[in-house]
Scaffold this motif. Sequence first.
Motif, PDB file in Angstrom:
ATOM      1  N   ALA A   8       0.866  -1.181   0.000  1.00  0.00           N
ATOM      2  CA  ALA A   8       0.000   0.000   0.000  1.00  0.00           C
ATOM      3  C   ALA A   8       0.905   1.235   0.000  1.00  0.00           C
ATOM      4  O   ALA A   8       2.025   1.191   0.504  1.00  0.00           O
ATOM      5  N   PRO A   9       0.426   2.344  -0.550  1.00  0.00           N
ATOM      6  CA  PRO A   9       1.259   3.552  -0.635  1.00  0.00           C
ATOM      7  C   PRO A   9       1.842   3.990   0.713  1.00  0.00           C
ATOM      8  O   PRO A   9       2.997   4.408   0.782  1.00  0.00           O
ATOM      9  N   GLU A  10       1.064   3.863   1.792  1.00  0.00           N
ATOM     10  CA  GLU A  10       1.588   4.284   3.104  1.00  0.00           C
ATOM     11  C   GLU A  10       2.728   3.369   3.576  1.00  0.00           C
ATOM     12  O   GLU A  10       3.668   3.822   4.227  1.00  0.00           O
ATOM     13  N   GLN A  11       2.660   2.077   3.233  1.00  0.00           N
ATOM     14  CA  GLN A  11       3.748   1.162   3.588  1.00  0.00           C
ATOM     15  C   GLN A  11       5.000   1.480   2.778  1.00  0.00           C
ATOM     16  O   GLN A  11       6.107   1.502   3.314  1.00  0.00           O
ATOM     17  N   ALA A  70       5.777   4.346   1.548  1.00  0.00           N
ATOM     18  CA  ALA A  70       6.293   5.614   2.051  1.00  0.00           C
ATOM     19  C   ALA A  70       7.081   5.411   3.343  1.00  0.00           C
ATOM     20  O   ALA A  70       8.119   6.054   3.555  1.00  0.00           O
ATOM     21  N   ARG A  71       6.618   4.501   4.218  1.00  0.00           N
ATOM     22  CA  ARG A  71       7.344   4.214   5.461  1.00  0.00           C
ATOM     23  C   ARG A  71       8.733   3.666   5.150  1.00  0.00           C
ATOM     24  O   ARG A  71       9.721   4.096   5.734  1.00  0.00           O
ATOM     25  N   ARG A 100      10.954   6.485   3.901  1.00  0.00           N
ATOM     26  CA  ARG A 100      11.412   7.357   4.997  1.00  0.00           C
ATOM     27  C   ARG A 100      12.574   6.732   5.762  1.00  0.00           C
ATOM     28  O   ARG A 100      13.413   7.429   6.312  1.00  0.00           O
TER      29      ARG A 100
END
Length: 182
Positions: A152-155, A157-158, A161
């Motif tokens: 998923a995009p949030e994963q 992105a993590r 980072r």
Amino acid sequence: RAGTEHPITAELRALGVDVAIERVDVAAPDQLEKLLKKIRANRPPLRAVFHAAGVVHDSVLGKESWNSYCEATAPKIQGAWNLHRLTESDPIRLMVFFSSVASILGSPGQGSYAAGNAFLDALAHHRASRGLATLSVNWGAWASAGMAARLAPEQAARWARQGAKAVEPANALDALASAIES
């Protein structure tokens, strides 16, 4: 799709490689044993095994059930153990386990996945201590392929980072070839 040959399979056949595709659950020893008997009866001696099975099951430890943990780890843990045990009499020159950097760095919400990969690394050490040819590769994310490509995009992105960059598949395969050669 039925009747459609995968491009890699077609390419291998064009190079003169005899390709046979079989589906078994490596975590089920009876299925794997049946396949190995078929290979031994109808094929040249088994010389290499690549274990690339895996299931990602996102769950924090406090909410992980024993059943979901077993479901997530069986392909890695039981599958690798079955391959190790059931091929001990074969002239294996190379056994490659596709592990993950998650076994070293962890992966939030994926404790079962990290544990399964840590088992692969430990089994590789066990095999090496017995003089058996083994390689465990702690893969990071591949760009446009594999489990990480479906994050998923949030994963994603993590991971970005944290400084983790996806590896292009061609570069990953070059690194694998280099690791096998060494």
